[in-house]
Enzyme design. Sequence first.
Site, PDB file in Angstrom:
ATOM      1  N   SER A 177      61.540   4.851 -28.675  1.00 33.08           N
ATOM      2  CA  SER A 177      62.747   4.968 -29.490  1.00 33.08           C
ATOM      3  C   SER A 177      62.819   6.364 -30.128  1.00 33.08           C
ATOM      4  O   SER A 177      62.784   7.360 -29.418  1.00 33.08           O
ATOM      5  CB  SER A 177      62.791   3.854 -30.533  1.00 33.08           C
ATOM      6  OG  SER A 177      64.081   3.724 -31.099  1.00 33.08           O
ATOM      7  N   ASP A 275      69.014  -3.046 -23.483  1.00 34.48           N
ATOM      8  CA  ASP A 275      69.011  -2.079 -24.578  1.00 34.48           C
ATOM      9  C   ASP A 275      70.327  -1.312 -24.585  1.00 34.48           C
ATOM     10  O   ASP A 275      70.804  -0.886 -23.525  1.00 34.48           O
ATOM     11  CB  ASP A 275      67.840  -1.111 -24.373  1.00 34.48           C
ATOM     12  CG  ASP A 275      67.627  -0.138 -25.513  1.00 34.48           C
ATOM     13  OD1 ASP A 275      68.391  -0.177 -26.504  1.00 34.48           O
ATOM     14  OD2 ASP A 275      66.688   0.670 -25.416  1.00 34.48           O
ATOM     15  N   HIS A 302      65.587  -3.595 -26.622  1.00 29.59           N
ATOM     16  CA  HIS A 302      64.947  -2.486 -27.313  1.00 29.59           C
ATOM     17  C   HIS A 302      63.694  -2.945 -28.062  1.00 29.59           C
ATOM     18  O   HIS A 302      63.695  -3.979 -28.729  1.00 29.59           O
ATOM     19  CB  HIS A 302      65.940  -1.862 -28.294  1.00 29.59           C
ATOM     20  CG  HIS A 302      65.515  -0.523 -28.811  1.00 29.59           C
ATOM     21  ND1 HIS A 302      65.567   0.616 -28.039  1.00 29.59           N
ATOM     22  CD2 HIS A 302      65.014  -0.136 -30.020  1.00 29.59           C
ATOM     23  CE1 HIS A 302      65.141   1.644 -28.751  1.00 29.59           C
ATOM     24  NE2 HIS A 302      64.793   1.207 -29.941  1.00 29.59           N
TER      25      HIS A 302
END
Length: 335
Positions: A177, A275, A302
């Site tokens: 991320s 995601d 995610h």
Amino acid sequence: MGATKLTHVTTINPNNTNIHGPVVDEVEGLIKVYKDGHVERSQLVPCVGPSLPLELGVACSDVVIDKLNNVWARLYVPMMTTTKSSVSKLPLIVYFHGGGFCVGSTSWSCYHEFLARLSSRSRCLIMSVDYRLAPENPLPAAYEDGVNAILWLNKARSDNLWTKQCDFGRIFLAGDSAGGNIADQVAARLASTEDLALKIEGTILIQPFHGGEERTESEKRVGNNKSSVLTLEGSDAWWRLSLPRGANREHPYCKPVKIKSSTVMRTLVCVAEMDLLMDRNMEMCDGNEEVIKRVVHKGVGHAFHILGKSQLAHTTTLEMLCHIDAFIHHDDPFN
């Protein structure tokens, strides 16, 4: 917030509204920023020390990198470095945690467990960097901390017992991320650094956090799913809180970096099918397939590898660990 001095605590106190004024920005359940600049973060995940089960076969310890800025790292060292009689040196993964640049910690239990497993599975040393967080320290502070961690490593490479097991010619910058964004940016900054007595061989970007003003199809499709770890509303808030004042999502910090270097740097991008970042992750893989590898993990969203509790998330995390291991050791053609 201007030049207002920012402070932070680790838990959200609902009674602080009267003390610090109204909330001016937030990601629900994770972070609140008040009018006077006060910042509160919820303790979403417990923080843990460096201990690990002996059966895992990984030693762990913490080191200080920058005392002034409170930047430190957690080291993971496989205790069985080789099956041969002589000890061989191992690659090093320098890892940056996620959290929208604003929350998260190297000491979060989910990262501690994941990185211990990654170290054991990939036969790599890992240095997980606990960098400064926004909004108290907006970008590029995290990038600077990442570069400084490598420079610290460059100086400390002969001063510690664990460094004697490290192959400083095989370093990989990795993160998930926001941490994937940081790894990408740090790699670009180090490409032009002179007198670096170590080699960055590649980057491992797990669902890297990038953005833009125009919405992608995956952002439209997944962005409003409240069960998702990362929503479009949350994504926009992370960028507002972390970017330099006045910047929007077209700022260069929101985009993948095209690294200019005389040496080829390999990249692995791990994409999650569910995601909202999927399209941006796929787009950054366009180009030389010999240099940029990608793997798409089906049916997961995610941060599935650290926050997912389902059997599918567990199984897919094991698959991802295998892909990372193969990428580092050149064991898989990634067909």
